[in-house]
Design an enzyme around this catalytic site. Structure first.
Site, PDB file in Angstrom:
ATOM      1  N   GLU A  47       0.817  -1.210   0.000  1.00  0.00           N
ATOM      2  CA  GLU A  47       0.000   0.000   0.000  1.00  0.00           C
ATOM      3  C   GLU A  47       0.858   1.271   0.000  1.00  0.00           C
ATOM      4  OE1 GLU A  47      -3.239   0.358  -0.121  1.00  0.00           O
ATOM      5  OE2 GLU A  47      -3.571   2.405   0.603  1.00  0.00           O
ATOM      6  N   ASP A  48       1.926   1.261   0.793  1.00  0.00           N
ATOM      7  CA  ASP A  48       2.639   2.518   1.049  1.00  0.00           C
ATOM      8  C   ASP A  48       4.043   2.631   0.456  1.00  0.00           C
ATOM      9  OD1 ASP A  48       0.469   3.322   2.483  1.00  0.00           O
ATOM     10  OD2 ASP A  48       1.303   2.848   4.439  1.00  0.00           O
ATOM     11  N   ASP A  55      -4.109  -3.622  13.379  1.00  0.00           N
ATOM     12  CA  ASP A  55      -3.673  -2.396  12.710  1.00  0.00           C
ATOM     13  C   ASP A  55      -4.514  -1.208  13.193  1.00  0.00           C
ATOM     14  OD1 ASP A  55      -2.473  -0.740  10.642  1.00  0.00           O
ATOM     15  OD2 ASP A  55      -4.310  -1.028   9.484  1.00  0.00           O
ATOM     16  N   ASP A  81     -22.849  -1.606  37.803  1.00  0.00           N
ATOM     17  CA  ASP A  81     -21.613  -2.314  37.458  1.00  0.00           C
ATOM     18  C   ASP A  81     -20.489  -1.339  37.110  1.00  0.00           C
ATOM     19  OD1 ASP A  81     -22.761  -1.440  35.156  1.00  0.00           O
ATOM     20  OD2 ASP A  81     -22.398  -3.274  34.007  1.00  0.00           O
TER      21      ASP A  81
HETATM   22 MN    MN Z   1      -1.191  -0.053   8.942  1.00  0.00          MN
END
Ligand code: MN
Length: 569
Positions: free
Chosen positions: A71-72, A133, A254
């Site tokens: 992706e990057d 992630d 609670d």
């Molecule tokens: Mn990531």
């Protein structure tokens, strides 16, 4: 780099694939910094460390380290495949596809997200990495600008937290909601912290007082607990509860609950009995999620009692296994199956997929209940359950589902009839493909169109959807009928309803002569059950403008009630 990010790698030998993946990710992301100022690889390490803690297999850890590479960075999926093999490339590819989907908050897109997730759930490990992630991104969200914080926080509460919950990962789900809460409701969050703080402290102190009492009771009955602890209610769920209780903290019992973890199911029920013997339970507050687990698989015994000093207090009783499942849900199941001797995911896919599918279908069943069009959703699931459907993506990141074997033409007609009709070519994942190309799940499909282009009869030989077939045929029919029409244009008949009077037919026909329209014939008939007359005037072909002029003029004639027109076939 924070040394704790990397310390967990120490247990792997230098030639281990996990170390190789780390080196690879470090190299690939070497020029990238996160907004936090950390080298990007710290993010990869954190995401991988989480899935390692969840007990997932090495392939998952490796894929987690590599999850942002395609992706990057300039590295491609092929690089991943060449270096780490097919299985890891498959996981990374799935993650890249989820990543490229944008969430804009509209309903259709949420639906899309859900669909794609189903596809990706062919391998649950993709989702585990994605959740890990997201968790890390949420923990470091503070460094982003406000608008982005809000968007990501919203997406987290609307998609990822529910997803984690439905996978039985209760703890993570709560964690994600809690991390998102201050960004989505900043004012309410501030108020809550201020208001609840004193209560929390008081309750915590109280719980500490109750703990040794419980321990004593258990000991007296020969039960050795694994753990007794006090757990504070999460801010996000406390807020939700307060909304239901007029914001009155005294009604929330609670705020701090006591959790007793024991060795066996028998012990769970025994402990419940002991607590009830010591302190009277509030009627209707005993919940047996062991006999009747929650839809997401959650198991535990809950009870609320008038405890020490008559204070209303909640207890949760469960085994270690239940506890682990409540925290980790599907990930725990998955890890458990791994240790049971399944070697690799792919080798035993069929056998494993079976067990997994049963659980997953169950999840989806429950999940779908929360969707308005759940019926439709379930129907498509029952019929196709992943096998016969593919999900492809538009360049705008919308997901389109199609039957297996569908082509770019099927896709084009699904988007819009005209896009289908004018389709001149298609790109899949950026590459030009033939129009009979067989699409696959996750493909990004871009249709090229040409104005005025007409569909080709040959398309009928390969399209899969009945929708595309119909549209192509209907376009061909139109083509031949316009051709005929050009040869013989239809006649027009003007229909008039009127009261009869002398000179009427003359007044009507003079409109046509004024406008220089030839009359083929004119017909006047008395309506049998009324005094009205039907007059019809047949002329040759007229354009719309001319017809309108005629209608306007005729409407002005005395005694005319109604005028309309039709084309003769
Ligand atoms: Mn990531």
């Amino acid at each position: 780099m924070n040394s704790s990010s990397i310390k967990w790698l120490e247990k792997y030998s230098k030639d281990n694939i996990v170390i190789k993946a780390y080196e690879f990710a470090k190299e690939a992301h070497k020029n990238d910094l996160r907004k936090t100022g950390d080298p990007f690889v710290v993010h990869c390490l954190e995401v991988a460390r989480t899935v390692e803690r969840w007990g997932l297999d090495e392939a998952t850890i490796v894929a987690a380290l590599l999850h942002d590479v395609v992706e990057d960075t300039s590295y491609t999926l092929k690089d991943i495949k060449d270096n780490f093999g097919k299985e890891i490339a498959f996981l990374v590819d799935g993650l890249t596809k989820v990543e490229s989907l944008q969430y804009t908050g509209n309903k259709g897109q949420a639906e899309n997200m859900r669909k794609l997730m189903i596809v990706i759930s062919e391998d649950l490990r993709v989702i585990f990495i994605k959740l890990s992630d997201r968790w890390h991104n949420m923990k470091t969200l503070g460094v982003f600008r406000e608008e982005k914080q809000k968007r990501i926080a919203k997406e987290t509460t609307e998609i990822y937290a529910p997803l984690a919950y439905r996978l039985g990962m209760q703890w993570l789900s709560g964690e994600l909601e809690d991390l998102a809460f201050p960004y989505i409701h900043p004012q309410e969050y501030k108020w809550l912290i201020k208001t609840v703080d004193a209560h929390f402290k008081e309750r915590q102190k109280y719980a500490e007082k109750v703990k040794p009492k419980i321990a004593k009771i258990l000991k007296k009955n020969n039960i050795e607990p694994v753990k007794i602890d006090a757990r504070a209610k999460r801010y996000s769920s406390l807020y939700k509860k307060l909304l239901r209780y007029d914001m009155n903290l005294d009604k929330v019992h609670d705020l701090v609950a006591l959790r007793i973890i024991v060795k066996t199911i028998e012990d769970c029920y025994a402990v419940l009995g002991m607590i009830h013997k010591e302190w009277p339970p509030l009627p209707g507050r005993v919940k047996d999620y062991i006999a009747l687990p929650k839809p997401n698989g959650y198991r535990s015994l809950h009870t609320t009692v008038f405890c020490v000093n008559d204070k209303i207090t909640e207890f949760q009783i469960r085994t270690e296994e239940m506890h682990e499942e409540a925290e980790m849900g599907a990930a725990a199941h998955w890890a458990y199956q791994q240790t049971k001797g399944t070697k690799t995911y792919f080798k035993n896919k069929s056998q494993k997929a079976n067990e997994k599918d049963i659980a997953w279908i169950k999840q989806l069943n429950n999940w779908s209940k929360n969707f308005e069009d759940s019926e439709k959703f379930m129907q498509s699931l029952k019929v196709d359950f992943f096998k016969d459907r593919i999900f492809v993506v538009t360049p705008e990141h919308d997901v389109v589902d199609l039957p297996a074997g569908a082509t770019p033409i099927d896709f084009a007609y699904r988007i819009h009839t005209e896009i289908g009709n004018q389709c001149s070519g298609a790109k899949v994942n950026g590459n030009i493909v033939p129009l009979d190309y067989e699409l696959r799940s996750g493909d990004i499909v871009d249709i090229m169109t040409q104005r005025g282009k007409k569909p080709s009869e040959s398309w009928l030989e390969f399209v899969k959807t009945s929708m595309a077939k119909e549209r192509i045929k209907s376009s061909m029919r139109k083509k031949s009928s316009t051709f005929k029409k050009r040869l013989s244009k239809p006649n027009v008949t003007i229909k008039i309803i009127t009261e009869d009077r002398s000179g009427l037919i003359k007044d009507v026909s003079s409109v046509f002569s004024e406008l220089k329209v030839n009359i083929i014939n004119i017909n006047s008939q008395r309506n049998h059950d009324s005094s009205f007359h039907n007059v019809s005037v047949k002329c040759g072909f007229l354009n719309q403008k001319k017809i309108e002029k005629i209608l306007v003029k005729i409407r002005k004639i005395k005694e005319i009630k109604e005028v309309s027109f039709s084309y003769d076939n």
